[in-house]
Design an enzyme around this catalytic site. Sequence first.
Site, PDB file in Angstrom:
ATOM      1  N   SER A  15       0.844  -1.187   0.000  1.00  0.00           N
ATOM      2  CA  SER A  15       0.000   0.000   0.000  1.00  0.00           C
ATOM      3  C   SER A  15       0.880   1.238   0.000  1.00  0.00           C
ATOM      4  O   SER A  15       2.027   1.207   0.492  1.00  0.00           O
ATOM      5  CB  SER A  15      -0.891   0.007   1.248  1.00  0.00           C
ATOM      6  OG  SER A  15      -1.530   1.251   1.439  1.00  0.00           O
TER       7      SER A  15
ATOM      8  N   TYR B 217      -2.881  -1.175  10.837  1.00  0.00           N
ATOM      9  CA  TYR B 217      -2.752  -1.493   9.411  1.00  0.00           C
ATOM     10  C   TYR B 217      -1.537  -0.799   8.808  1.00  0.00           C
ATOM     11  O   TYR B 217      -0.761  -1.418   8.062  1.00  0.00           O
ATOM     12  CB  TYR B 217      -4.028  -1.072   8.688  1.00  0.00           C
ATOM     13  CG  TYR B 217      -4.022  -1.317   7.196  1.00  0.00           C
ATOM     14  CD1 TYR B 217      -4.202  -2.600   6.693  1.00  0.00           C
ATOM     15  CD2 TYR B 217      -3.859  -0.270   6.303  1.00  0.00           C
ATOM     16  CE1 TYR B 217      -4.210  -2.833   5.323  1.00  0.00           C
ATOM     17  CE2 TYR B 217      -3.862  -0.492   4.932  1.00  0.00           C
ATOM     18  CZ  TYR B 217      -4.036  -1.773   4.451  1.00  0.00           C
ATOM     19  OH  TYR B 217      -4.042  -2.004   3.100  1.00  0.00           O
TER      20      TYR B 217
END
Length: 356
Positions: free
Chosen positions: A132, A145
């Site tokens: 990401s 996360y």
Amino acid sequence: MSRIAVVAGGSAGVGRATVDALLDRGYRVAVLARGQARLDEIEATHGDRVFTHAADVSEAAQVEAAADAIVAHWGAPDVWINSAMLTSFSPFTEVDEAEFRKITDTTYLGTVNGCRAAMRVMDGGNIVNVGSGLAYTSVPMQTAYCGAKHAMEGFTQALRIELARTRPDLTLGMVQLPAINTPQFDWARNRLARKPQPAPPIFQPEVAARAILKAIDEGSREVIVGRSVLQLMFGNMLFPNLVENQLEDAGVEAQQSEQIDFGRDDNLDGPLAEYPSKAHGSYDHRAETTGIIVDGDRTRKALVFGGAAALLAIGTMLGRATKPASAARERIRDDRDDTPWGVDAPYYARPVEYRH
């Protein structure tokens, strides 16, 4: 005989779009996920072109058992993709140790477990870890996360260097994704005032799947997807204080939609059986079907040789990316005395108005 691919976390979201893209390429695809109902749905749709195995990737023994089952059924895979993840949209102070660990174990250690199993059973080929843009620049309200994605980046780099010395038959790449319209925002644990949304710009899962195929085809070290990841990556490298100031001002608001989102179940402790196997989430109306997909190494070289022009472009992109959320933030400041939330409500608990 067609090639064999494994997609861990392949029953929904980016993983599900990747399964479809691989099948379109003629691969046989093994799908790993926690939810048996969604795996059964995939088998009913694609028949013997897929092999499914229920596994929680946070449990190394389950991933190893899945790898053995795949080899017994089809033989050694040529491609292994690690795409499983969990998250919680919550202030750090409200995320207890067990919740933080669950997200970390699935998102980070799930990738570690997948790589270990893949290295054991593969004779050669490609391993791709789905990362990401948040591996470069973190956002508020997703501490677990973001930490896991940063850990994935460090782990992948270290392992790639080891493989270059000891297993040159295997390539290990990472695909850094932008905000994607997946079911994550429908079923993730949420303590914000409104339903979570992918922070704009939003892209469809098929854009991510095309990037993963690029990483496989080219044996890429890193593939970057979407202009927003370029903004996060280079902005944090060149202007970290500016980026953090902008995220302080607008980072929470950008992750909230206009919808109220209280009282629903989430998927942190187990899969939601009633949710079908699909790639797309609830933001089709706002998601882009195309996006830039570039080699990370070449892009860094372009930055170095582009000099001042690149810096100017990045600064412009950063400004455009944060302006709408900043405007929303100012509206909240102007109007909050008239709301039932009150002027003393914490900033993450105030409703957000977006104008489209």
